[in-house]
Design an enzyme around this catalytic site. Structure first.
Site, PDB file in Angstrom:
ATOM      1  N   CYS A 128       0.804  -1.230   0.000  1.00 17.16           N
ATOM      2  CA  CYS A 128       0.000   0.000   0.000  1.00 17.16           C
ATOM      3  C   CYS A 128       0.836   1.280   0.000  1.00 17.16           C
ATOM      4  CB  CYS A 128      -0.961   0.013   1.181  1.00 17.16           C
ATOM      5  SG  CYS A 128      -0.269  -0.637   2.707  1.00 17.16           S
ATOM      6  N   HIS A 248      -2.545   6.066   4.610  1.00 20.71           N
ATOM      7  CA  HIS A 248      -1.138   6.296   4.899  1.00 20.71           C
ATOM      8  C   HIS A 248      -0.772   7.695   4.384  1.00 20.71           C
ATOM      9  CE1 HIS A 248      -0.880   2.237   6.082  1.00 20.71           C
ATOM     10  NE2 HIS A 248      -0.434   1.686   4.969  1.00 20.71           N
TER      11      HIS A 248
HETATM   12  C1  11C Z   1       1.194  -2.050   6.633  1.00 21.98           C
HETATM   13  N1  11C Z   1       1.920  -1.813   4.346  1.00 21.98           N
HETATM   14  O1  11C Z   1       0.731  -0.905   6.619  1.00 21.98           O
HETATM   15  C2  11C Z   1       1.526  -2.768   5.356  1.00 21.98           C
HETATM   16  C3  11C Z   1       0.362  -3.606   4.959  1.00 21.98           C
HETATM   17  O2  11C Z   1       2.739  -6.261   1.902  1.00 21.98           O
HETATM   18  O3  11C Z   1       0.684  -5.961   1.386  1.00 21.98           O
HETATM   19  C4  11C Z   1       0.462  -4.259   3.603  1.00 21.98           C
HETATM   20  C5  11C Z   1       1.323  -5.470   3.596  1.00 21.98           C
HETATM   21  C6  11C Z   1       1.594  -5.922   2.199  1.00 21.98           C
HETATM   22  O4  11C Z   1       1.377  -2.685   7.665  1.00 21.98           O
END
Ligand code: 11C
Length: 346
Positions: A128, A248
């Site tokens: 993400c 995010h």
């Molecule tokens: C998090 N980015 O915010 C991660 C979630 O490899 O698809 C996504 C994990 C992934 O913890």
């Protein structure tokens, strides 16, 4: 034409958003299969006025499926995605299982949609925090060239799943009641120690690698080079978890190749890019925030400034809903592209 669609991980945080997005974008579904682990099988889920019972994901269940959207963890994808492909399905995988496999396209449609055509049955959906950043970097790379990226992230707890979101909720209540905080999940459910996220900031997302970076940071570094087809671009990342539920945010420093680029040119390039909304008007305090971006499909960019010491350096603030553009919406966009371009069958 309509398609048989399977959602693997239907009971998870991303699974729910997959269904919401398939419905909202009116994806042409013939039959829908909702799949999960044995533990969650039997759960009932409503979709477009019909109640579906979630079934256990097994190799045989993919018989007749055209498109399978996987979001049930890397080990499930590793085991079952090849089984689905064997039975004729095209898999859009939202885990890190196949992302760096040279045979598997890693796609953000606004950046490298054409890579989808090269698939051998599996297309990987990036992490993400990578997705929203490369969407913002693409117009910069196209128009001005890109030599360096340094990113610091401010990531929502929902990225770590429903249980992490519950942990923030429970800890916040406990904190305000003056009670002791219980931490069992974050920063990384598989790691030895756990720290409270409520009213805190944790500079660890996922587990540490031997080089001192976390796995989340290495995903941002490696995936960015692959999606942008440029191994020479320098990328560094520091990923931090903060106590909010959705979207995010990222502070991104970029260095362009071209001399003499102005902030106005950069703003125009970003404002004209697909899937991006420019929210940048400091005099009126206009800039993106996680709360405002939640529930929306776009990537929002603001606070665009030129570096005060390096005329080729610029600072950007990039915000997007981590479960939508960061996961469900990007996956459904890939599925839409497979259908629209007739790329389902090899
Ligand atoms: C998090 N980015 O915010 C991660 C979630 O490899 O698809 C996504 C994990 C992934 O913890």
């Amino acid at each position: 034409e309509q398609f048989n669609v399977a959602v693997v991980g239907a009971t998870g945080a991303v699974g729910a958003k997959m269904l919401e997005t398939l419905d909202k974008k009116n994806f042409p579904i013939k039959d829908l299969l909702l799949l999960s682990s044995k533990r969650s099988a039997g759960t009932e889920i409503k979709f477009q006025n019909k109640t579906y019972t979630v079934q256990e994901a097994t190799p045989e269940i993919f018989e007749g499926v055209d498109i399978a959207l996987f979001s049930a963890g890397g080990s499930v994808s590793k085991k079952l995605a090849p089984e689905a492909v064997k039975r004729g399905a095209v898999v859009v995988d939202n885990t890190s299982a196949f992302r760096m496999d040279p045979e598997v396209p890693l796609v953000v449609p606004e950046v490298n949609e054409e890579d989808i055509e090269k698939h051998n049955g599996i297309i990987a959906n990036p992490n993400c925090s990578t997705i929203q950043m490369v969407a913002a970097l693409k117009p910069v790379q196209d128009l001005f060239g890109l030599s360096r990226v340094i990113v610091s992230t401010y990531q929502a707890v929902s990225g770590a799943g429903n249980e992490a979101a519950e942990e923030l909720h429970d800890q916040s209540k406990a904190f305000l009641a003056g009670e002791e905080l219980e931490a069992n999940i974050l920063p990384a459910s598989g790691d030895k120690k756990h720290y409270p996220i409520a009213f805190n900031a944790l500079p660890q997302i996922d587990v540490f690698q031997e080089n001192g970076y976390t796995f989340e940071e290495m995903k941002m570094i490696n995936e960015t080079k692959k999606i942008m087809h440029d191994d020479s671009v320098h990328v560094a990342a520091t990923c931090v978890r903060l106590p909010f539920f959705t979207s995010h945010a990222e502070s991104v420093y970029v260095e362009v190749d071209k001399e003499g680029v102005t902030v106005e040119q950069l703003k125009e390039a970003i404002a004209n890019a697909d899937g991006i909304t420019l929210q940048d008007d400091p005099t009126n305090q206009v800039y993106p925030t996680p709360l405002d971006a939640a529930g929306k499909s776009e990537v929002f960019v603001g606070r665009i400034r030129q570096d005060l010491d390096n005329t080729k350096g610029f600072h950007l603030w990039v915000v997007s809903d981590n479960l939508l553009k960061g996961a469900a919406w990007n996956s459904v966009q890939i599925a839409e592209s497979l259908v629209k371009n007739n790329w389902l069958k090899k």
